[in-house]
Design a protein around this motif. Structure first.
Motif, mmCIF file in Angstrom:
data_model
loop_
_atom_site.group_PDB
_atom_site.id
_atom_site.type_symbol
_atom_site.label_atom_id
_atom_site.label_comp_id
_atom_site.label_asym_id
_atom_site.label_seq_id
_atom_site.Cartn_x
_atom_site.Cartn_y
_atom_site.Cartn_z
ATOM 1 N N GLN A 43 -4.289 25.851 -28.641
ATOM 2 C CA GLN A 43 -4.292 24.421 -28.974
ATOM 3 C C GLN A 43 -5.621 23.721 -28.723
ATOM 4 O O GLN A 43 -5.973 22.771 -29.417
ATOM 5 C CB GLN A 43 -3.283 23.691 -28.107
ATOM 6 N N ILE A 44 -6.352 24.181 -27.721
ATOM 7 C CA ILE A 44 -7.553 23.433 -27.337
ATOM 8 C C ILE A 44 -8.585 23.432 -28.449
ATOM 9 O O ILE A 44 -9.424 22.528 -28.538
ATOM 10 C CB ILE A 44 -8.136 23.964 -25.999
ATOM 11 N N ALA A 45 -8.487 24.415 -29.359
ATOM 12 C CA ALA A 45 -9.417 24.467 -30.493
ATOM 13 C C ALA A 45 -9.308 23.206 -31.359
ATOM 14 O O ALA A 45 -10.225 22.879 -32.114
ATOM 15 C CB ALA A 45 -9.144 25.705 -31.331
ATOM 16 N N LEU A 46 -8.176 22.489 -31.241
ATOM 17 C CA LEU A 46 -7.968 21.287 -32.059
ATOM 18 C C LEU A 46 -8.619 20.051 -31.454
ATOM 19 O O LEU A 46 -8.658 18.993 -32.076
ATOM 20 C CB LEU A 46 -6.460 21.011 -32.216
ATOM 21 N N SER A 47 -9.115 20.151 -30.241
ATOM 22 C CA SER A 47 -9.666 18.965 -29.569
ATOM 23 C C SER A 47 -11.144 18.795 -29.914
ATOM 24 O O SER A 47 -11.921 19.747 -29.853
ATOM 25 C CB SER A 47 -9.497 19.120 -28.054
ATOM 26 N N SER A 48 -11.514 17.553 -30.261
ATOM 27 C CA SER A 48 -12.920 17.320 -30.632
ATOM 28 C C SER A 48 -13.810 17.233 -29.399
ATOM 29 O O SER A 48 -15.000 17.483 -29.462
ATOM 30 C CB SER A 48 -13.048 16.046 -31.460
ATOM 31 N N LYS A 49 -13.232 16.880 -28.243
ATOM 32 C CA LYS A 49 -14.031 16.770 -27.022
ATOM 33 C C LYS A 49 -13.121 16.945 -25.808
ATOM 34 O O LYS A 49 -12.102 16.277 -25.697
ATOM 35 C CB LYS A 49 -14.692 15.390 -26.981
ATOM 36 N N VAL A 50 -13.521 17.827 -24.914
ATOM 37 C CA VAL A 50 -12.743 18.038 -23.690
ATOM 38 C C VAL A 50 -13.605 17.576 -22.514
ATOM 39 O O VAL A 50 -14.669 18.136 -22.270
ATOM 40 C CB VAL A 50 -12.361 19.523 -23.512
ATOM 41 N N ASP A 51 -13.140 16.563 -21.824
ATOM 42 C CA ASP A 51 -13.952 15.979 -20.754
ATOM 43 C C ASP A 51 -13.364 16.191 -19.371
ATOM 44 O O ASP A 51 -13.899 15.675 -18.395
ATOM 45 C CB ASP A 51 -14.103 14.462 -20.998
ATOM 46 N N ASN A 52 -12.246 16.942 -19.299
ATOM 47 C CA ASN A 52 -11.592 17.026 -17.984
ATOM 48 C C ASN A 52 -11.466 18.458 -17.472
ATOM 49 O O ASN A 52 -10.656 18.729 -16.598
ATOM 50 C CB ASN A 52 -10.209 16.348 -18.027
ATOM 51 N N TYR A 53 -12.285 19.376 -18.007
ATOM 52 C CA TYR A 53 -12.273 20.737 -17.467
ATOM 53 C C TYR A 53 -13.517 20.914 -16.607
ATOM 54 O O TYR A 53 -14.642 20.706 -17.076
ATOM 55 C CB TYR A 53 -12.223 21.785 -18.589
ATOM 56 N N LEU A 54 -13.280 21.316 -15.373
ATOM 57 C CA LEU A 54 -14.346 21.354 -14.376
ATOM 58 C C LEU A 54 -15.537 22.201 -14.827
ATOM 59 O O LEU A 54 -15.387 23.365 -15.202
ATOM 60 C CB LEU A 54 -13.776 21.933 -13.075
ATOM 61 N N GLY A 55 -16.715 21.599 -14.784
ATOM 62 C CA GLY A 55 -17.944 22.346 -15.038
ATOM 63 C C GLY A 55 -18.370 22.436 -16.486
ATOM 64 O O GLY A 55 -19.490 22.850 -16.776
ATOM 65 N N LEU A 56 -17.474 22.067 -17.426
ATOM 66 C CA LEU A 56 -17.825 22.156 -18.851
ATOM 67 C C LEU A 56 -17.542 20.833 -19.564
ATOM 68 O O LEU A 56 -16.892 20.825 -20.602
ATOM 69 C CB LEU A 56 -17.023 23.278 -19.532
ATOM 70 N N PRO A 57 -18.025 19.689 -19.034
ATOM 71 C CA PRO A 57 -17.667 18.419 -19.664
ATOM 72 C C PRO A 57 -18.326 18.262 -21.034
ATOM 73 O O PRO A 57 -19.436 18.756 -21.252
ATOM 74 C CB PRO A 57 -18.232 17.379 -18.678
ATOM 75 N N GLY A 58 -17.605 17.606 -21.935
ATOM 76 C CA GLY A 58 -18.199 17.216 -23.212
ATOM 77 C C GLY A 58 -18.183 18.273 -24.295
ATOM 78 O O GLY A 58 -18.601 18.013 -25.415
ATOM 79 N N LEU A 59 -17.681 19.474 -23.983
ATOM 80 C CA LEU A 59 -17.625 20.507 -25.036
ATOM 81 C C LEU A 59 -16.525 20.169 -26.034
ATOM 82 O O LEU A 59 -15.499 19.605 -25.665
ATOM 83 C CB LEU A 59 -17.270 21.853 -24.419
ATOM 84 N N ASP A 60 -16.714 20.559 -27.301
ATOM 85 C CA ASP A 60 -15.575 20.468 -28.216
ATOM 86 C C ASP A 60 -14.647 21.639 -27.894
ATOM 87 O O ASP A 60 -15.090 22.685 -27.374
ATOM 88 C CB ASP A 60 -16.056 20.502 -29.675
ATOM 89 N N GLY A 61 -13.368 21.451 -28.184
ATOM 90 C CA GLY A 61 -12.368 22.435 -27.763
ATOM 91 C C GLY A 61 -12.571 23.806 -28.378
ATOM 92 O O GLY A 61 -12.314 24.828 -27.737
ATOM 93 N N TYR A 62 -13.050 23.829 -29.621
ATOM 94 C CA TYR A 62 -13.245 25.120 -30.288
ATOM 95 C C TYR A 62 -14.305 25.941 -29.537
ATOM 96 O O TYR A 62 -14.094 27.118 -29.223
ATOM 97 C CB TYR A 62 -13.660 24.905 -31.751
ATOM 98 N N SER A 63 -15.433 25.293 -29.226
ATOM 99 C CA SER A 63 -16.511 26.006 -28.518
ATOM 100 C C SER A 63 -16.056 26.447 -27.128
ATOM 101 O O SER A 63 -16.393 27.537 -26.670
ATOM 102 C CB SER A 63 -17.748 25.113 -28.363
ATOM 103 N N MET A 64 -15.288 25.575 -26.484
ATOM 104 C CA MET A 64 -14.780 25.939 -25.154
ATOM 105 C C MET A 64 -13.923 27.213 -25.254
ATOM 106 O O MET A 64 -14.098 28.159 -24.485
ATOM 107 C CB MET A 64 -13.952 24.782 -24.582
ATOM 108 N N GLY A 65 -13.029 27.219 -26.232
ATOM 109 C CA GLY A 65 -12.152 28.381 -26.412
ATOM 110 C C GLY A 65 -12.954 29.635 -26.728
ATOM 111 O O GLY A 65 -12.658 30.723 -26.223
ATOM 112 N N GLU A 66 -13.982 29.488 -27.577
ATOM 113 C CA GLU A 66 -14.802 30.663 -27.920
ATOM 114 C C GLU A 66 -15.532 31.196 -26.691
ATOM 115 O O GLU A 66 -15.700 32.399 -26.540
ATOM 116 C CB GLU A 66 -15.805 30.304 -29.022
#
Ligand SMILES: Cc1cc2nc3c(=O)[nH]c(=O)nc-3n(C[C@H](O)[C@H](O)[C@H](O)COP(=O)(O)OP(=O)(O)OC[C@H]3O[C@@H](n4cnc5c(N)ncnc54)[C@H](O)[C@@H]3O)c2cc1C
Length: 301
Positions: A39-62
Protein backbone atom coordinates in the motif's frame (compact mmCIF):
# COMPACT_ATOMS: atom_id res chain seq x y z
CA UNK A 1 10.95 -28.24 1.81
CA UNK A 2 11.50 -24.55 2.61
CA UNK A 3 11.75 -23.33 6.19
CA UNK A 4 9.47 -20.36 5.63
CA UNK A 5 7.11 -18.88 3.05
CA UNK A 6 6.26 -15.20 3.46
CA UNK A 7 3.09 -14.11 1.67
CA UNK A 8 3.15 -10.42 0.68
CA UNK A 9 6.08 -8.07 0.12
CA UNK A 10 4.79 -4.91 1.76
CA UNK A 11 6.77 -3.46 4.68
CA UNK A 12 5.73 -6.35 6.98
CA UNK A 13 6.72 -9.11 4.57
CA UNK A 14 10.04 -7.49 3.63
CA UNK A 15 10.99 -6.83 7.23
CA UNK A 16 10.15 -10.46 8.07
CA UNK A 17 12.31 -11.58 5.12
CA UNK A 18 15.34 -9.62 6.35
CA UNK A 19 15.02 -10.98 9.90
CA UNK A 20 14.36 -14.47 8.54
CA UNK A 21 17.34 -14.59 6.20
CA UNK A 22 19.63 -13.23 8.92
CA UNK A 23 18.39 -16.09 11.12
CA UNK A 24 19.63 -18.42 8.35
CA UNK A 25 16.17 -19.53 7.27
CA UNK A 26 15.66 -20.97 3.80
CA UNK A 27 12.77 -18.73 2.75
CA UNK A 28 10.69 -17.53 -0.18
CA UNK A 29 8.60 -14.35 -0.49
CA UNK A 30 5.50 -14.68 -2.68
CA UNK A 31 4.07 -11.37 -3.99
CA UNK A 32 1.25 -10.84 -6.45
CA UNK A 33 1.98 -7.22 -7.46
CA UNK A 34 5.74 -7.07 -7.79
CA UNK A 35 5.46 -3.48 -9.08
CA UNK A 36 5.30 -1.35 -5.89
CA UNK A 37 5.79 -2.74 -2.42
CA UNK A 38 2.33 -2.84 -0.91
CA UNK A 39 0.00 0.00 0.00
CA UNK A 40 2.74 2.48 0.79
CA UNK A 41 3.59 2.68 -2.91
CA UNK A 42 0.35 4.70 -3.26
CA UNK A 43 1.51 7.47 -0.93
CA UNK A 44 2.96 10.61 -2.50
CA UNK A 45 4.90 11.52 0.66
CA UNK A 46 5.67 9.65 3.86
CA UNK A 47 6.72 11.92 6.69
CA UNK A 48 6.32 9.70 9.73
CA UNK A 49 8.82 6.87 9.21
CA UNK A 50 11.89 7.31 11.35
CA UNK A 51 15.01 8.36 9.47
CA UNK A 52 13.45 8.60 5.99
CA UNK A 53 11.26 11.74 6.10
CA UNK A 54 9.83 13.17 2.90
CA UNK A 55 10.27 10.13 0.65
CA UNK A 56 7.46 9.22 -1.71
CA UNK A 57 5.98 5.85 -0.79
CA UNK A 58 7.05 4.11 -3.98
CA UNK A 59 10.73 4.99 -3.47
CA UNK A 60 10.52 4.02 0.18
CA UNK A 61 9.11 0.62 -0.76
CA UNK A 62 11.78 0.11 -3.43
CA UNK A 63 14.48 0.86 -0.83
CA UNK A 64 12.90 -1.74 1.46
CA UNK A 65 12.87 -4.32 -1.34
CA UNK A 66 16.45 -3.55 -2.44
CA UNK A 67 17.56 -4.18 1.15
CA UNK A 68 15.96 -7.64 0.99
CA UNK A 69 17.36 -8.38 -2.49
CA UNK A 70 20.87 -7.36 -1.37
CA UNK A 71 20.59 -9.80 1.55
CA UNK A 72 19.77 -12.65 -0.87
CA UNK A 73 16.01 -12.98 -0.38
CA UNK A 74 14.27 -14.99 -3.14
CA UNK A 75 10.99 -13.69 -4.57
CA UNK A 76 8.24 -15.40 -6.54
CA UNK A 77 5.81 -13.15 -8.43
CA UNK A 78 2.49 -14.99 -8.08
CA UNK A 79 -0.91 -14.77 -6.43
CA UNK A 80 -1.50 -17.16 -3.54
CA UNK A 81 -4.85 -18.90 -4.09
CA UNK A 82 -4.84 -21.65 -1.46
CA UNK A 83 -3.06 -22.46 1.80
CA UNK A 84 -3.43 -25.84 3.49
CA UNK A 85 -1.64 -27.92 6.08
CA UNK A 86 -0.29 -31.44 5.67
CA UNK A 87 -2.24 -33.79 7.93
CA UNK A 88 0.84 -35.79 8.98
CA UNK A 89 3.80 -33.57 9.76
CA UNK A 90 1.79 -30.29 9.78
CA UNK A 91 3.93 -28.46 7.22
CA UNK A 92 2.19 -25.86 5.04
CA UNK A 93 1.31 -26.12 1.34
CA UNK A 94 0.90 -22.91 -0.67
CA UNK A 95 -0.67 -22.96 -4.14
CA UNK A 96 -0.45 -20.03 -6.53
CA UNK A 97 -2.58 -19.01 -9.51
CA UNK A 98 0.12 -20.14 -11.96
CA UNK A 99 -0.32 -23.72 -10.68
CA UNK A 100 2.94 -23.80 -8.68
CA UNK A 101 3.05 -25.47 -5.26
CA UNK A 102 5.55 -24.49 -2.57
CA UNK A 103 5.88 -26.13 0.83
CA UNK A 104 7.37 -24.88 4.09
CA UNK A 105 7.57 -25.59 7.78
CA UNK A 106 6.02 -22.20 8.59
CA UNK A 107 4.09 -19.37 6.96
CA UNK A 108 4.21 -15.65 7.65
CA UNK A 109 1.04 -14.16 6.24
CA UNK A 110 1.51 -10.44 5.46
CA UNK A 111 -1.05 -9.72 2.74
CA UNK A 112 -2.19 -6.38 4.16
CA UNK A 113 -5.53 -4.62 3.98
CA UNK A 114 -7.29 -2.26 1.57
CA UNK A 115 -9.18 0.92 2.36
CA UNK A 116 -12.87 1.05 1.45
CA UNK A 117 -13.57 3.71 -1.16
CA UNK A 118 -16.62 5.95 -1.51
CA UNK A 119 -16.85 5.21 -5.23
CA UNK A 120 -17.77 8.77 -6.17
CA UNK A 121 -16.50 10.88 -9.09
CA UNK A 122 -13.27 12.71 -8.25
CA UNK A 123 -12.15 10.18 -5.63
CA UNK A 124 -9.62 8.37 -7.82
CA UNK A 125 -8.71 11.49 -9.81
CA UNK A 126 -7.64 13.36 -6.66
CA UNK A 127 -6.08 10.43 -4.79
CA UNK A 128 -3.02 11.86 -2.98
CA UNK A 129 -4.05 15.31 -4.28
CA UNK A 130 -6.42 16.06 -1.43
CA UNK A 131 -8.13 12.68 -1.04
CA UNK A 132 -6.64 10.61 1.77
CA UNK A 133 -7.58 7.44 3.65
CA UNK A 134 -5.34 8.02 6.65
CA UNK A 135 -5.41 11.04 8.98
CA UNK A 136 -2.38 9.81 10.94
CA UNK A 137 -0.40 9.62 7.68
CA UNK A 138 -1.46 12.83 5.96
CA UNK A 139 -3.12 15.07 8.58
CA UNK A 140 0.03 17.12 9.17
CA UNK A 141 -0.03 18.30 5.53
CA UNK A 142 -3.30 20.14 6.30
CA UNK A 143 -2.14 22.29 9.22
CA UNK A 144 -4.27 25.46 9.36
CA UNK A 145 -6.47 24.29 6.48
CA UNK A 146 -10.07 23.15 6.07
CA UNK A 147 -10.74 19.43 5.77
CA UNK A 148 -13.65 17.02 5.71
CA UNK A 149 -13.88 13.52 7.17
CA UNK A 150 -16.40 11.05 5.76
CA UNK A 151 -17.73 8.30 8.03
CA UNK A 152 -19.56 7.68 11.26
CA UNK A 153 -17.59 5.03 13.15
CA UNK A 154 -14.76 5.21 15.67
CA UNK A 155 -12.10 5.75 13.00
CA UNK A 156 -13.97 8.66 11.43
CA UNK A 157 -14.54 10.37 14.76
CA UNK A 158 -10.96 9.77 15.91
CA UNK A 159 -9.75 11.19 12.59
CA UNK A 160 -11.97 14.27 13.04
CA UNK A 161 -10.58 14.82 16.55
CA UNK A 162 -6.99 14.33 15.34
CA UNK A 163 -7.50 16.80 12.49
CA UNK A 164 -9.32 19.33 14.70
CA UNK A 165 -6.03 19.84 16.56
CA UNK A 166 -4.28 20.72 13.29
CA UNK A 167 -6.86 22.22 10.98
CA UNK A 168 -8.76 25.48 11.07
CA UNK A 169 -12.01 23.61 10.51
CA UNK A 170 -13.15 20.03 10.02
CA UNK A 171 -16.47 18.96 8.49
CA UNK A 172 -17.59 15.53 9.65
CA UNK A 173 -19.87 14.13 6.96
CA UNK A 174 -22.02 11.15 7.92
CA UNK A 175 -24.93 9.63 6.05
CA UNK A 176 -27.02 8.98 9.18
CA UNK A 177 -28.05 11.17 12.12
CA UNK A 178 -26.37 8.97 14.76
CA UNK A 179 -22.76 7.80 15.01
CA UNK A 180 -21.55 4.21 15.48
CA UNK A 181 -18.69 5.28 17.75
CA UNK A 182 -18.05 5.11 21.50
CA UNK A 183 -20.23 7.61 23.40
CA UNK A 184 -17.22 9.32 24.96
CA UNK A 185 -15.72 9.92 21.49
CA UNK A 186 -19.01 11.31 20.22
CA UNK A 187 -19.13 13.70 23.19
CA UNK A 188 -15.58 14.88 22.53
CA UNK A 189 -16.39 15.50 18.87
CA UNK A 190 -19.52 17.44 19.78
CA UNK A 191 -17.53 19.62 22.17
CA UNK A 192 -15.02 20.74 19.53
CA UNK A 193 -15.87 24.18 18.17
CA UNK A 194 -13.99 23.66 14.91
CA UNK A 195 -15.77 20.40 13.99
CA UNK A 196 -19.01 20.96 12.08
CA UNK A 197 -21.29 17.93 11.91
CA UNK A 198 -22.86 17.42 8.50
CA UNK A 199 -25.35 14.67 9.21
CA UNK A 200 -27.80 12.81 6.97
CA UNK A 201 -25.49 13.72 4.11
CA UNK A 202 -23.62 11.81 1.44
CA UNK A 203 -20.80 12.85 -0.82
CA UNK A 204 -21.86 13.12 -4.46
CA UNK A 205 -18.63 14.36 -6.04
CA UNK A 206 -15.17 15.53 -5.03
CA UNK A 207 -14.21 18.62 -6.99
CA UNK A 208 -11.01 20.51 -7.80
CA UNK A 209 -8.53 21.44 -10.49
CA UNK A 210 -4.93 20.43 -9.64
CA UNK A 211 -6.01 19.44 -6.14
CA UNK A 212 -9.26 19.08 -4.23
CA UNK A 213 -10.96 22.43 -3.53
CA UNK A 214 -14.51 21.37 -2.59
CA UNK A 215 -16.95 18.56 -2.11
CA UNK A 216 -20.55 18.46 -3.35
CA UNK A 217 -23.10 16.63 -1.25
CA UNK A 218 -26.23 14.89 -2.48
CA UNK A 219 -28.84 17.66 -2.53
CA UNK A 220 -26.40 20.26 -3.86
CA UNK A 221 -24.61 21.75 -0.81
CA UNK A 222 -20.95 22.48 -1.61
CA UNK A 223 -18.28 22.64 1.11
CA UNK A 224 -15.00 24.44 0.35
CA UNK A 225 -12.19 22.24 1.60
CA UNK A 226 -8.47 21.63 1.07
CA UNK A 227 -8.60 17.91 1.74
CA UNK A 228 -11.00 15.06 2.38
CA UNK A 229 -10.33 12.01 4.56
CA UNK A 230 -12.36 8.92 3.73
CA UNK A 231 -12.85 6.86 6.89
CA UNK A 232 -15.19 4.22 5.56
CA UNK A 233 -13.15 1.38 7.06
CA UNK A 234 -10.57 -1.03 5.73
CA UNK A 235 -10.86 -4.61 4.58
CA UNK A 236 -8.23 -7.22 5.48
CA UNK A 237 -6.89 -9.35 2.63
CA UNK A 238 -7.56 -12.66 4.35
CA UNK A 239 -9.82 -14.63 2.01
CA UNK A 240 -7.26 -17.38 1.35
CA UNK A 241 -6.43 -17.88 5.03
CA UNK A 242 -7.48 -21.40 6.11
CA UNK A 243 -10.27 -21.90 8.64
CA UNK A 244 -7.95 -23.22 11.35
CA UNK A 245 -6.59 -19.67 11.70
CA UNK A 246 -8.80 -17.52 13.94
CA UNK A 247 -10.06 -14.24 12.50
CA UNK A 248 -12.20 -11.56 14.12
CA UNK A 249 -15.62 -10.51 12.80
CA UNK A 250 -14.09 -8.11 10.31
CA UNK A 251 -11.71 -10.76 8.95
CA UNK A 252 -8.48 -9.62 10.65
CA UNK A 253 -6.24 -12.46 11.85
CA UNK A 254 -6.17 -12.61 15.64
CA UNK A 255 -2.65 -12.33 17.11
CA UNK A 256 -0.55 -10.13 19.37
CA UNK A 257 2.71 -8.55 18.24
CA UNK A 258 4.52 -11.92 18.21
CA UNK A 259 2.34 -12.86 15.23
CA UNK A 260 1.47 -16.24 16.78
CA UNK A 261 -1.98 -17.31 15.56
CA UNK A 262 -4.37 -20.07 16.60
CA UNK A 263 -2.66 -22.42 14.07
CA UNK A 264 0.87 -23.59 15.00
CA UNK A 265 3.34 -22.59 12.28
CA UNK A 266 1.04 -19.97 10.74
CA UNK A 267 2.18 -16.48 11.70
CA UNK A 268 0.73 -13.09 10.79
CA UNK A 269 2.33 -9.66 10.36
CA UNK A 270 1.26 -6.17 9.35
CA UNK A 271 -2.09 -4.59 8.54
CA UNK A 272 -3.93 -7.92 8.26
CA UNK A 273 -3.36 -8.57 11.99
CA UNK A 274 -5.67 -7.34 14.79
CA UNK A 275 -3.95 -4.17 16.00
CA UNK A 276 -4.60 -0.57 16.95
CA UNK A 277 -2.40 1.32 14.47
CA UNK A 278 -1.86 0.30 10.85
CA UNK A 279 1.28 2.07 9.65
CA UNK A 280 4.61 1.26 8.01
CA UNK A 281 6.43 1.42 11.32
CA UNK A 282 4.09 -1.08 12.99
CA UNK A 283 4.17 -3.37 9.91
CA UNK A 284 7.98 -3.37 9.94
CA UNK A 285 7.99 -4.07 13.67
CA UNK A 286 5.54 -6.95 13.17
CA UNK A 287 7.80 -8.41 10.50
CA UNK A 288 10.77 -8.49 12.89
CA UNK A 289 8.80 -9.97 15.80
CA UNK A 290 7.04 -12.54 13.65
CA UNK A 291 10.18 -13.77 11.89
CA UNK A 292 11.79 -14.22 15.30
CA UNK A 293 8.82 -16.25 16.55
CA UNK A 294 8.80 -18.27 13.31
CA UNK A 295 12.53 -19.01 13.61
CA UNK A 296 11.97 -20.48 17.11
CA UNK A 297 9.09 -22.58 15.78
CA UNK A 298 11.15 -23.86 12.82
CA UNK A 299 14.07 -24.76 15.11
CA UNK A 300 11.80 -27.17 16.98
CA UNK A 301 9.86 -28.44 13.93
C1 LIG B 1 -2.49 6.02 0.25
C2 LIG B 1 -1.84 5.48 1.52
C3 LIG B 1 -0.99 6.30 2.22
C4 LIG B 1 -0.35 5.83 3.37
N1 LIG B 1 0.50 6.66 4.05
C5 LIG B 1 1.18 6.19 5.10
C6 LIG B 1 2.13 7.03 5.77
O1 LIG B 1 2.35 8.19 5.40
N2 LIG B 1 2.81 6.49 6.83
C7 LIG B 1 2.60 5.20 7.25
O2 LIG B 1 3.28 4.77 8.17
N3 LIG B 1 1.69 4.41 6.65
C8 LIG B 1 0.97 4.86 5.59
N4 LIG B 1 0.04 4.07 4.99
C9 LIG B 1 -0.26 2.75 5.57
C10 LIG B 1 0.84 1.71 5.17
O3 LIG B 1 1.03 1.74 3.78
C11 LIG B 1 0.43 0.33 5.65
O4 LIG B 1 0.20 0.35 7.04
C12 LIG B 1 1.52 -0.70 5.31
O5 LIG B 1 1.82 -0.70 3.95
C13 LIG B 1 1.10 -2.09 5.76
O6 LIG B 1 2.08 -3.00 5.36
P1 LIG B 1 1.77 -4.56 5.14
O7 LIG B 1 3.07 -5.14 4.72
O8 LIG B 1 1.08 -5.09 6.33
O9 LIG B 1 0.68 -4.64 3.98
P2 LIG B 1 0.65 -4.09 2.48
O10 LIG B 1 1.49 -2.89 2.33
O11 LIG B 1 -0.79 -3.99 2.13
O12 LIG B 1 1.33 -5.25 1.62
C14 LIG B 1 0.68 -6.48 1.41
C15 LIG B 1 1.23 -7.12 0.16
O13 LIG B 1 0.66 -8.43 0.03
C16 LIG B 1 0.39 -8.68 -1.32
N5 LIG B 1 -0.65 -9.70 -1.42
C17 LIG B 1 -1.95 -9.60 -1.03
N6 LIG B 1 -2.62 -10.74 -1.30
C18 LIG B 1 -1.72 -11.57 -1.89
C19 LIG B 1 -1.82 -12.90 -2.41
N7 LIG B 1 -2.98 -13.60 -2.40
N8 LIG B 1 -0.72 -13.44 -2.97
C20 LIG B 1 0.45 -12.78 -3.01
N9 LIG B 1 0.60 -11.52 -2.51
C21 LIG B 1 -0.47 -10.93 -1.96
C22 LIG B 1 -0.08 -7.31 -1.86
O14 LIG B 1 0.06 -7.24 -3.27
C23 LIG B 1 0.85 -6.36 -1.10
O15 LIG B 1 2.01 -6.06 -1.84
C24 LIG B 1 -0.60 4.51 3.82
C25 LIG B 1 -1.49 3.67 3.11
C26 LIG B 1 -2.10 4.15 1.97
C27 LIG B 1 -3.04 3.26 1.20
Amino acid sequence: MLDLIIIGSGPAGLSAAIYGIRANLNLLVIEKDYEGTGQIALSSKVDNYLGLPGLDGYSMGEQFRQHAVDFGVNFLEATVTEISQDANDKHWIVKTADGAVNEAKAIIYAAGAVHRHLGVPGENEFAAKGVSYCATCDGAFYRGKVTAVVGGGDTALDDALYLSALCEKVYLIHRRDAFRAAEITVDRVRSKENIELVLNSQVEEILGSDRVNSVRLVGGRVLDIDGIFVAAGSVPVSRVVPECVEKNEAGYIVADETGVTSAPGFFVAGDVRTKALRQVVTAVSDGANTATAAAHYIENF
